[in-house]
Design a protein around this motif. Sequence first.
Motif, PDB file in Angstrom:
ATOM      1  N   THR A 110      -1.624  -1.768  18.683  1.00  0.00           N
ATOM      2  CA  THR A 110      -1.601  -3.120  18.149  1.00  0.00           C
ATOM      3  C   THR A 110      -0.508  -3.219  17.109  1.00  0.00           C
ATOM      4  O   THR A 110      -0.466  -2.440  16.168  1.00  0.00           O
ATOM      5  CB  THR A 110      -2.945  -3.461  17.497  1.00  0.00           C
ATOM      6  N   ASP A 111       0.401  -4.170  17.273  1.00  0.00           N
ATOM      7  CA  ASP A 111       1.548  -4.310  16.373  1.00  0.00           C
ATOM      8  C   ASP A 111       1.323  -5.521  15.485  1.00  0.00           C
ATOM      9  O   ASP A 111       1.285  -6.646  15.964  1.00  0.00           O
ATOM     10  CB  ASP A 111       2.824  -4.480  17.207  1.00  0.00           C
ATOM     11  N   LEU A 112       1.148  -5.296  14.195  1.00  0.00           N
ATOM     12  CA  LEU A 112       0.921  -6.380  13.249  1.00  0.00           C
ATOM     13  C   LEU A 112       2.188  -6.609  12.471  1.00  0.00           C
ATOM     14  O   LEU A 112       2.513  -5.901  11.536  1.00  0.00           O
ATOM     15  CB  LEU A 112      -0.232  -6.017  12.305  1.00  0.00           C
ATOM     16  N   LEU A 164      -9.699  -5.289   7.353  1.00  0.00           N
ATOM     17  CA  LEU A 164      -8.752  -4.268   6.905  1.00  0.00           C
ATOM     18  C   LEU A 164      -7.841  -3.837   8.048  1.00  0.00           C
ATOM     19  O   LEU A 164      -6.616  -3.748   7.895  1.00  0.00           O
ATOM     20  CB  LEU A 164      -9.518  -3.066   6.359  1.00  0.00           C
ATOM     21  N   LEU A 165      -8.445  -3.606   9.216  1.00  0.00           N
ATOM     22  CA  LEU A 165      -7.646  -3.186  10.364  1.00  0.00           C
ATOM     23  C   LEU A 165      -6.746  -4.306  10.867  1.00  0.00           C
ATOM     24  O   LEU A 165      -5.673  -4.047  11.422  1.00  0.00           O
ATOM     25  CB  LEU A 165      -8.567  -2.708  11.489  1.00  0.00           C
ATOM     26  N   ALA A 166      -7.179  -5.547  10.679  1.00  0.00           N
ATOM     27  CA  ALA A 166      -6.376  -6.668  11.155  1.00  0.00           C
ATOM     28  C   ALA A 166      -5.140  -6.885  10.303  1.00  0.00           C
ATOM     29  O   ALA A 166      -4.059  -7.210  10.812  1.00  0.00           O
ATOM     30  CB  ALA A 166      -7.225  -7.942  11.168  1.00  0.00           C
ATOM     31  N   SER A 167      -5.266  -6.708   8.990  1.00  0.00           N
ATOM     32  CA  SER A 167      -4.164  -7.071   8.092  1.00  0.00           C
ATOM     33  C   SER A 167      -3.335  -5.888   7.634  1.00  0.00           C
ATOM     34  O   SER A 167      -2.141  -6.031   7.364  1.00  0.00           O
ATOM     35  CB  SER A 167      -4.727  -7.794   6.869  1.00  0.00           C
ATOM     36  N   LEU A 168      -3.941  -4.700   7.526  1.00  0.00           N
ATOM     37  CA  LEU A 168      -3.260  -3.515   7.002  1.00  0.00           C
ATOM     38  C   LEU A 168      -2.455  -3.846   5.736  1.00  0.00           C
ATOM     39  O   LEU A 168      -1.242  -3.668   5.690  1.00  0.00           O
ATOM     40  CB  LEU A 168      -2.331  -2.920   8.055  1.00  0.00           C
ATOM     41  N   PRO A 169      -3.122  -4.321   4.674  1.00  0.00           N
ATOM     42  CA  PRO A 169      -2.406  -4.720   3.459  1.00  0.00           C
ATOM     43  C   PRO A 169      -2.059  -3.514   2.586  1.00  0.00           C
ATOM     44  O   PRO A 169      -2.752  -3.190   1.643  1.00  0.00           O
ATOM     45  CB  PRO A 169      -3.419  -5.637   2.759  1.00  0.00           C
ATOM     46  N   THR A 188       6.525   1.507   7.749  1.00  0.00           N
ATOM     47  CA  THR A 188       5.583   1.248   8.840  1.00  0.00           C
ATOM     48  C   THR A 188       4.320   2.083   8.647  1.00  0.00           C
ATOM     49  O   THR A 188       4.403   3.278   8.360  1.00  0.00           O
ATOM     50  CB  THR A 188       6.211   1.578  10.204  1.00  0.00           C
ATOM     51  N   LEU A 189       3.165   1.419   8.811  1.00  0.00           N
ATOM     52  CA  LEU A 189       1.882   2.112   8.761  1.00  0.00           C
ATOM     53  C   LEU A 189       1.144   1.898  10.073  1.00  0.00           C
ATOM     54  O   LEU A 189       0.985   0.765  10.520  1.00  0.00           O
ATOM     55  CB  LEU A 189       1.022   1.592   7.595  1.00  0.00           C
ATOM     56  N   SER A 190       0.698   2.995  10.678  1.00  0.00           N
ATOM     57  CA  SER A 190      -0.165   2.942  11.855  1.00  0.00           C
ATOM     58  C   SER A 190      -1.498   3.586  11.493  1.00  0.00           C
ATOM     59  O   SER A 190      -1.519   4.637  10.847  1.00  0.00           O
ATOM     60  CB  SER A 190       0.464   3.694  13.033  1.00  0.00           C
ATOM     61  N   VAL A 191      -2.602   2.926  11.875  1.00  0.00           N
ATOM     62  CA  VAL A 191      -3.926   3.466  11.597  1.00  0.00           C
ATOM     63  C   VAL A 191      -4.746   3.477  12.880  1.00  0.00           C
ATOM     64  O   VAL A 191      -4.496   2.692  13.804  1.00  0.00           O
ATOM     65  CB  VAL A 191      -4.672   2.657  10.504  1.00  0.00           C
ATOM     66  N   ARG A 192      -5.717   4.371  12.927  1.00  0.00           N
ATOM     67  CA  ARG A 192      -6.604   4.476  14.078  1.00  0.00           C
ATOM     68  C   ARG A 192      -8.018   4.653  13.560  1.00  0.00           C
ATOM     69  O   ARG A 192      -8.294   5.541  12.744  1.00  0.00           O
ATOM     70  CB  ARG A 192      -6.204   5.659  14.967  1.00  0.00           C
ATOM     71  N   ALA A 193      -8.905   3.785  13.988  1.00  0.00           N
ATOM     72  CA  ALA A 193     -10.301   3.844  13.558  1.00  0.00           C
ATOM     73  C   ALA A 193     -11.092   4.727  14.509  1.00  0.00           C
ATOM     74  O   ALA A 193     -10.893   4.684  15.726  1.00  0.00           O
ATOM     75  CB  ALA A 193     -10.904   2.450  13.518  1.00  0.00           C
ATOM     76  N   PRO A 194     -12.036   5.530  14.002  1.00  0.00           N
ATOM     77  CA  PRO A 194     -12.848   6.383  14.884  1.00  0.00           C
ATOM     78  C   PRO A 194     -13.765   5.585  15.787  1.00  0.00           C
ATOM     79  O   PRO A 194     -14.248   6.099  16.792  1.00  0.00           O
ATOM     80  CB  PRO A 194     -13.638   7.247  13.902  1.00  0.00           C
ATOM     81  N   VAL A 251      -8.212   2.653  18.707  1.00  0.00           N
ATOM     82  CA  VAL A 251      -7.032   1.811  18.890  1.00  0.00           C
ATOM     83  C   VAL A 251      -6.034   2.057  17.753  1.00  0.00           C
ATOM     84  O   VAL A 251      -6.397   2.180  16.589  1.00  0.00           O
ATOM     85  CB  VAL A 251      -7.439   0.322  18.919  1.00  0.00           C
ATOM     86  N   ILE A 252      -4.746   2.129  18.111  1.00  0.00           N
ATOM     87  CA  ILE A 252      -3.688   2.255  17.103  1.00  0.00           C
ATOM     88  C   ILE A 252      -3.249   0.860  16.676  1.00  0.00           C
ATOM     89  O   ILE A 252      -2.902   0.029  17.511  1.00  0.00           O
ATOM     90  CB  ILE A 252      -2.475   3.028  17.652  1.00  0.00           C
ATOM     91  N   ARG A 253      -3.296   0.599  15.394  1.00  0.00           N
ATOM     92  CA  ARG A 253      -2.829  -0.682  14.849  1.00  0.00           C
ATOM     93  C   ARG A 253      -1.668  -0.391  13.909  1.00  0.00           C
ATOM     94  O   ARG A 253      -1.763   0.480  13.052  1.00  0.00           O
ATOM     95  CB  ARG A 253      -3.967  -1.399  14.120  1.00  0.00           C
TER      96      ARG A 253
END
Length: 430
Positions: free
Chosen positions: A125-127, A172-177, A232-238, A242-244
Amino acid sequence: MPNKHPFDDQLRQAFQGFEPEVNAPWNALERELDGVKIAPEPSPVNAANRWAVAAAVAAGGALMWLGKPAVDELIVAATEVPSEMPAIQAEPIPWTDATDAASFESAWDQFTQETPAFSEDVLTTDLGDGDESSSMASADLSTEPVQSALESASPAEVAEVVEDGMPSLDVLLASLPFTASSSEACEGVEVSFELSGLDKSLSFLWNFGDGSFSNDPAPRHTFMTPGTYDITLSVRAPSDGVIRTRTIQNMITVLPKPQADFSWAFPEMVHSGKVRVKLQDQTPDATATQWVFEGESDKSQWIQLEVPGAYPVNLVASNKHGCLDDARHDIVVGDRHGLGALARFSPDGDGRYDTFLPPVLRETSDLWEMVISDAKGQEVYRTRSVDQPWDGMLPDGTAAGNRSKFHWTVRCQAEDGTGKLFTDEVRVER
């Protein structure tokens, strides 16, 4: 030596007027001073010089930071919320407290370590940050995860928060602030990053835009090259695997620091046990400089050294950006022992000690010049060749008298331009 407060008036004037938004490399300068080569026998001069350099740096920093806010936060507004994705069960990556970045290969391996086919199974997911483009740019590296854009969330969805004012995991996952400790810094200065509302169960991959990466939730990174960097920050929730990803363009501006350097010049002749040396600042584009010698800071370019000795001298320079740099050299002034010279010679034609020339000069690859002067400070002989030692003759054609004393001065220059001086007395015995 009188005690002085580090923030003395001289230093305040020297560094006055620089921009307050800049992080100057205080820690880098201190590490540099800790790591410099010191003499085999440490002396109080070295310790005093380190304190004086720190005072010069601190004074510059005090003026530059007046009125600066404690933290310059850059919070990114939320723009997208991911839709439902196939769940991938994954344990969170352990949270370590590393201080800087890793290579992409090692960071990506840790980020995607759960299954061999992970990069083929998950969607990214690219925000983006407003109208600015944002991506992990992983295609031009070794891994090519499938790219997929998701529909943006409504403002109401993005605004959802849990009790106590903290954002929910979905928001949090939607915005990645994520934030940075500063938007501007001098090269060599450490910048810290953090995701607002940090959840340690997430897996993280930071791209600092300079070829460095990190898996730490709140990494610290030192930018060594001036320029403007996209972060750039990429996060993945357990919960879903999904990679955001979010990129903030032009987030960090790294300003160049001056390249502090200096040389020095010795006199041609020395007639006592003290040498007056002229310091020469060679820092390009410096707007202010400060000399530090024997624990004292000064703007004067002249210092006086006692023979023999090795004396550390520091130059602290600042440029128009308020960035600082420090240069240090040890200035060496030696006596006859440094060149293996005899204290007397006998130019009587018997074939033994008939001429004077320090033996080390016959072996060195350095450029050198030797000048002999009489008790009145008048030059009596000069040579740059091992084939032309002094034979005790004076400019008027007469021979130097028995038991007469003369001063000799040798200036040497190494291939790297470093200069040394040796001086002492020699006595004629016939």
